[in-house]
Design an enzyme around this catalytic site. Structure first.
Site, mmCIF file in Angstrom:
data_model
loop_
_atom_site.group_PDB
_atom_site.id
_atom_site.type_symbol
_atom_site.label_atom_id
_atom_site.label_comp_id
_atom_site.label_asym_id
_atom_site.label_seq_id
_atom_site.Cartn_x
_atom_site.Cartn_y
_atom_site.Cartn_z
ATOM 1 N N GLY A 85 17.929 -2.391 -92.611
ATOM 2 C CA GLY A 85 18.685 -1.899 -91.468
ATOM 3 C C GLY A 85 19.361 -2.956 -90.620
ATOM 4 O O GLY A 85 19.907 -2.643 -89.563
ATOM 5 N N TRP A 87 22.168 -4.659 -91.027
ATOM 6 C CA TRP A 87 23.615 -4.464 -90.842
ATOM 7 C C TRP A 87 23.865 -3.357 -89.831
ATOM 8 O O TRP A 87 24.769 -3.468 -88.999
ATOM 9 C CB TRP A 87 24.272 -4.134 -92.178
ATOM 10 C CG TRP A 87 24.463 -5.318 -93.080
ATOM 11 C CD1 TRP A 87 23.760 -6.489 -93.056
ATOM 12 C CD2 TRP A 87 25.414 -5.440 -94.133
ATOM 13 N NE1 TRP A 87 24.218 -7.328 -94.028
ATOM 14 C CE2 TRP A 87 25.221 -6.717 -94.715
ATOM 15 C CE3 TRP A 87 26.389 -4.595 -94.655
ATOM 16 C CZ2 TRP A 87 25.998 -7.178 -95.792
ATOM 17 C CZ3 TRP A 87 27.158 -5.047 -95.731
ATOM 18 C CH2 TRP A 87 26.970 -6.309 -96.278
ATOM 19 N N ASP A 153 25.751 -3.453 -99.203
ATOM 20 C CA ASP A 153 24.856 -4.576 -99.477
ATOM 21 C C ASP A 153 23.921 -4.185 -100.614
ATOM 22 O O ASP A 153 22.817 -4.717 -100.736
ATOM 23 C CB ASP A 153 24.062 -4.928 -98.211
ATOM 24 C CG ASP A 153 23.427 -6.318 -98.297
ATOM 25 O OD1 ASP A 153 23.930 -7.155 -99.068
ATOM 26 O OD2 ASP A 153 22.421 -6.563 -97.607
ATOM 27 N N LYS A 193 28.840 -7.007 -101.057
ATOM 28 C CA LYS A 193 28.218 -8.205 -101.616
ATOM 29 C C LYS A 193 28.430 -8.243 -103.122
ATOM 30 O O LYS A 193 28.260 -7.229 -103.808
ATOM 31 C CB LYS A 193 26.730 -8.219 -101.307
ATOM 32 C CG LYS A 193 25.977 -9.410 -101.917
ATOM 33 C CD LYS A 193 24.547 -9.484 -101.425
ATOM 34 C CE LYS A 193 23.695 -8.358 -101.948
ATOM 35 N NZ LYS A 193 22.307 -8.419 -101.457
#
Length: 244
Positions: A85, A87, A153, A193
């Site tokens: 969590g 981000w 991500d 990513k």
């Protein structure tokens, strides 16, 4: 002369002695011991703990946003691979998700991950495997409209084989990218990513058809010995011309 509790002198000790050293333990692999020692001595890990973030990854998105400015007040955010969590935590004040600034637009944040997450004020979080059948339809339903930013991500569990891990994360990035094509509003942003390894070329081509600008960036918070980098695609085009 300063002494330790056991009476030993401390003079002449260098800064390196301040590092936490992890002893090997029965049943723990050497690679795990090295990882643990690196974590305990990582300044970003320490900073995350001190500032209340759920992980060092929070500083990666912080640095990405500081450079490209996509987490703006009023923005509608979708965070894929959101656990634990970090981000989302960074996004909350930046998009004004808690409406703390009455002079600014109020943003929304939707986080999705395979793992269950502890609640985060200002976010709506769901546990879901984004790669399962029709998962994208569920996320679209939860979103209930367009998004300004899709960030990913997502990462597969490491296989120990560099090329295999590279191909897996590229597949996740492509899935996130196609999802973004369906939900992003005109001019929106996609952030994901990736791992350097060669196969990301096709992903770049795919994104360049749908966004006005596509760049790669390795934030300072990303470890220098990691092949990790981030692709930032801005200026989403909802309509594109067919290839000749």
């Amino acid at each position: 002369m300063a002494k330790t509790p056991d009476g030993k002198n401390t003079s002449g000790r260098g800064q390196r002695d301040l590092k936490v050293k992890v002893k090997s333990a029965r049943g723990r692999k050497l690679s795990s011991t090295r990882w643990l020692q690196r974590q305990l001595n990582d300044p970003y890990v320490k900073r995350a703990k001190a500032e209340g973030y759920r992980g060092r990854a929070a500083f990666k998105i912080m640095e990405l946003d500081d450079k490209y400015r996509f987490l703006v007040p009023g923005a509608r955010i979708v965070d894929l691979g959101a656990a634990p969590g970090g981000w989302c935590q960074v996004a909350v004040p930046r998009v004004n998700a808690l409406a703390e600034r009455t002079d600014k637009a109020v943003g929304t944040i939707l986080g999705v991950d395979l793992q269950e997450m502890e609640p985060i004020a200002g976010c709506v979080l769901y546990q879901l495997d984004f790669m399962e059948d029709d998962a994208d339809l569920k996320v679209k339903e939860w979103l209930g409209g367009k998004a300004d930013v899709v960030m990913s991500d997502m990462a597969a569990s490491s296989s120990g084989h560099k090329q295999t891990d590279h191909m897996r994360i590229i597949a996740l990035c492509e899935a996130a990218a196609y999802f973004s094509f369906d939900v992003l509003d005109e001019g929106g942003t996609f952030v994901a990513k990736v791992l350097a390894g060669g196969a990301e070329g096709e992903l770049q081509k795919l994104l360049k058809r749908r966004f006005t600008k596509v760049v790669n960036f390795k934030p300072p918070a990303s470890r220098s010995d990691s092949s990790e980098k981030f692709v930032v695609a801005t200026g989403f085009k909802s309509e594109v011309e067919d290839d000749a």
